[in-house]
Design an enzyme around this catalytic site. Structure first.
Site, PDB file in Angstrom:
ATOM      1  N   ASP A 507       0.837  -1.211   0.000  1.00 12.06           N
ATOM      2  CA  ASP A 507       0.000   0.000   0.000  1.00 12.06           C
ATOM      3  C   ASP A 507       0.869   1.257   0.000  1.00 12.06           C
ATOM      4  O   ASP A 507       2.090   1.203   0.243  1.00 12.06           O
ATOM      5  CB  ASP A 507      -0.879  -0.043   1.261  1.00 12.06           C
ATOM      6  CG  ASP A 507      -2.162   0.755   1.135  1.00 12.06           C
ATOM      7  OD1 ASP A 507      -2.303   1.508   0.158  1.00 12.06           O
ATOM      8  OD2 ASP A 507      -3.014   0.629   2.040  1.00 12.06           O
ATOM      9  N   ASP A 569     -10.664   2.200  -3.200  1.00 15.17           N
ATOM     10  CA  ASP A 569     -11.190   1.986  -1.850  1.00 15.17           C
ATOM     11  C   ASP A 569     -12.706   2.086  -1.838  1.00 15.17           C
ATOM     12  O   ASP A 569     -13.336   1.815  -0.816  1.00 15.17           O
ATOM     13  CB  ASP A 569     -10.615   3.029  -0.879  1.00 15.17           C
ATOM     14  CG  ASP A 569      -9.277   2.571  -0.309  1.00 15.17           C
ATOM     15  OD1 ASP A 569      -8.889   1.422  -0.568  1.00 15.17           O
ATOM     16  OD2 ASP A 569      -8.624   3.376   0.382  1.00 15.17           O
TER      17      ASP A 569
END
Ligand code: DGJ
Length: 748
Positions: A507, A569
């Protein structure tokens, strides 16, 4: 130049290509991908031709054609009238426009010389043709062997400054792709500064084009934007240090009449993960120029004597079959010649990711319970997301721990191994397969609340005494520093050796600011690529997933190393249709991570049926769940095994097949997409209804790309011919909003 006629010795800048030979001298042994005659060059793919030549008088490279296939002699363009303010360089189609000599349009290169001036005059010197394609030093790049790709390199030299530039053109004929990159070498004594360098610059002879790009923000990435190109310069860029959610490093130029399935499209995709810039200029002469490359605002690169700078590469694809044709060529090229992972087109395990299920609230035992829930549903890979690390500064929220990659001793008193062992001893319901274990990391970041920060404050990106501003409570490590690269490589190696971990989610959750210099951005990328390359070569059996707050780094640079990227997301099924359709403009669906999450959705508050959420997620190569099974409604949980079976059945077609976007979510409330397997024997139709449909006929959805003569069984029920399915189509009705259907077709 092509042809032997005496008249070819043209003094006129543009007369050259009227004398095209009937027989072309081929320097490429295996194909006619690159054909050279004197100083005229022809690049050929299955459906495109690209021609340019050297102007004898000036040594400049002049573009003759880039578009559909041409052969033999081509007409000579009319010579533009030169009068008034602008001379010939500002009026013609140039391959590599330099700065300071009367081409007033956007340049592809700007060099500040040690004396301060920014004029350059790069003239043709020589060229080479070779089969295959060399790797780019330190940068991700498409690859292929002699049968796949042929490379032409044009060597340019500025006789007034001792600067050399090599333009590289690699042709992948099967994909209608030309890959461009540039090397700039300082052959002089003093330092020079590279202030701007585009990987590709193209002049098209049209003044009525549209440009298509992907724009967005966090949780709404990859919205397709189509706009008319107007006079002057327009464009988009990332200044964030990364490719970013805001704009993707991708541009398409199309005619106003071009649609998904018809018309010409030119795509340009930059193989890069850092700040970039795209500029498009419609000039006074009716030509349209586009440049794509590093962002000049974040470059300013010093080149000492004998040093060479290599640009990232730009992949251009020409399509005569509309925007959809362009996308399909990108998908095939990127699956076969960009993504290095052995998992590029192999079946990915259905996974459950812990993030939206438990966020930071877990311990070893509750994490195991979550994994048991996943196993009971038939999931094959369990991924523990954020929150597992930090000893002195435990990661209990996003306020601490980044940088300290030791398991939190309160949560994991004996390290990760017991949990990993227990999870990998579980079997996926209905199978004898053991679960696999994956884990989340964010290696480029650090919290001020961490041991790493206190031990190495100098490793953090900073500009003198300016405050180091935090985003999401975190700071960025300066990955340009070799010691930071080594730190990441070492801790990742230890982590992967510490337990049976077979999947990594990498990430990255903030943009870069307070950098020590603009050129640090590119140095960071070179460092990051070194880290990616080292780790993925050292651990080729790991399934790596890229992520940057969702799709903040969904770019070809990351795909070189990681075969899949977490697309957004935003896990709302309806929003995901738009995001995934947009992402598919340049990127293969095989590369998209897509999950079923809980309802009401955590980002939008919307509730849509589990079938709809699942069907949308099945359009991505990495399918899974991101919720706590314990909180699922009974009927949802009961639906999962059948949905998993469907996902598994269609996955090979989604991973390797051709995608047709039949109806776009921004244009219809019945978006639809279709995949066809490589051999054409199977197809899958995805069909959605977003809003209720009251008193209105359900539309027919017409399939594409089938064999008109062949018969196809539709979901094992009826059988229709390809021509019927393509010309008449299928019709489905839904009782309410958020209806969805996945239809499986098999050629008989
Ligand atoms: C941002 C990612 O996109 C999410 O999926 C999740 O991994 C969080 N970071 C964790 O902090």
């Amino acid at each position: 130049m092509f042809g032997s006629s005496a008249a070819v010795a043209a003094t006129s800048l543009l007369a050259v290509c009227s004398h095209f030979p009937l027989a072309l001298a081929q320097e490429s042994s295996s194909s006619n991908a690159v054909v050279v005659d004197g100083t005229s060059f022809a690049l050929n793919g299955d459906n495109f031709s690209y021609r340019f030549h050297v102007d004898n008088a000036t040594g400049d490279l002049i573009t003759d054609h880039y578009g559909g296939s041409v052969s033999g002699a081509v007409p000579s363009p009319q010579e533009p009238a030169v009068n008034g303010w602008v001379g010939m360089p500002g009026r013609v189609r140039r391959e590599f426009p330099d700065q300071g000599r009367g081409d007033f349009r956007i340049p592809a290169i700007r060099i500040r010389q040690s004396e301060g001036y920014t004029v350059s005059d790069l003239q043709y010197q020589s060229h080479t043709v070779s089969n295959g394609k060399a790797a780019l030093p330190g940068l991700p790049a498409t690859f292929g062997d002699a049968d796949d790709v042929t490379t032409l390199v044009i060597h340019l030299h500025d006789n007034y400054s001792s600067i050399a530039a090599d333009l590289s053109y690699s042709v992948f004929p099967k994909y209608d792709a030309v890959v461009r990159s540039v090397n700039v070498t300082n052959k002089g004594e003093g330092n020079i500064t590279l202030e701007a360098l585009s990987s590709l610059s193209v002049d098209l002879p049209f003044e009525d084009l549209d440009m298509i790009s992907l724009r967005g923000d966090w949780a709404r990435e990859a919205n397709r934007q189509r706009r008319k190109i107007d006079y002057g310069v327009q464009g988009f860029e990332s200044n964030t240090g990364y490719s970013s959610h805001f704009h993707n490093p991708f541009l398409a130029l199309v005619h106003p009449s071009t649609t998904e399935s018809q018309g010409e499209a030119w795509g340009f995709s930059l193989v890069y993960t850092g700040s970039f810039a795209v500029n498009v200029e419609k000039g006074s002469q009716g030509l349209t120029r586009a440049t794509i490359g590093l962002n000049p605002n974040r470059l300013s690169w010093n080149l000492g004597a004998d040093e060479t700078f290599t640009s990232p590469e730009c992949v251009s694809i020409y399509s005569k079959d509309g925007i959809g044709g362009m996308s399909r060529s990108y998908h095939r090229l990127y699956r076969n010649h960009l993504i290095k992972s052995k998992f590029a087109t192999s079946d990915r395990p259905a996974l459950l990711n812990s993030w939206e299920g438990v966020y930071f609230n877990f311990n070893e035992s509750s994490m195991y319970t979550l994994a048991e829930g996943a196993a009971d549903l038939g999931i094959h890979l369990f991924v523990m997301d954020d929150g597992w690390y930090g000893d002195e500064y435990p990661r209990l929220s996003d306020n601490a721990g980044l940088g300290d990659w030791t398991p939190n001793p309160d949560r994991f008193p004996n390290g990760l191994k017991p949990l990993v062992d227990n999870v990998t001893n579980l079997t996926a319901e209905g199978t004898s397969d053991n679960l696999r274990f994956g884990i989340w990391v964010e290696p480029e970041m650090v919290n001020a609340n961490s041991t790493l920060y206190h031990e190495h404050p100098d490793w953090i990106l900073h500009a003198g005494d300016y405050p180091r501003t935090e985003r999401r409570n975190q700071l960025v490590l300066n990955v340009a520093l070799p010691e930071v690269q080594d730190f990441i490589i070492d801790f990742m190696t230890n982590l992967l050796n510490s337990a049976d971990i077979t999947y990594i989610k990498w990430d990255n959750n903030r943009g870069m600011h307070e950098t020590p210099s603009p050129s640090n951005d590119h140095a960071y990328m070179l460092g990051l690529y070194r880290v990616f390359d080292t780790l993925t070569s050292r651990f080729p059996d790991i399934l790596w997933e890229g992520c940057a707050s969702g799709g903040g780094r969904f770019d070809p640079g990351v795909l070189q190393y990681f075969p899949q990227i977490w697309t957004s997301d935003n896990t709302d099924g309806v929003d995901r249709v738009t995001i995934q359709f947009g992402t598919s403009l340049a990127y293969p669906p095989s590369a998209m991570g897509a999950h079923i999450s809980a309802v009401p959705n955590h980002q939008t508050g919307r509730t849509v049926p589990v079938e709809f959420r699942a069907h949308v997620a099945m359009m991505g190569g990495s399918f899974g769940l991101e919720l706590d099974p314990a909180h699922m409604a009974d009927e949802e949980r009961e639906a999962v095994p059948e949905l998993l079976a469907l996902a598994e059945r269609i996955l090979p077609v989604v991973l390797k097949g051709d995608l047709y976007r039949l109806r776009l979510p921004e244009e219809s409330q019945w978006p639809a997409a279709q995949f066809i397997s490589e051999d054409g024997s199977q197809a899958v139709l995805f069909y959605f209804q977003v809003s209720p449909n009251v008193n209105h006929a359900a539309p027919w959805v017409r399939l594409q790309g089938l064999d008109p003569e062949a018969e196809y069984s539709v979901d094992g029920n009826a059988t229709y011919s390809g021509s019927t399915l393509m010309n008449m189509g299928l019709q489905y009705t839904f009782d309410t909003d958020y209806g969805s259907k996945v239809v499986f077709l098999e050629r008989q």
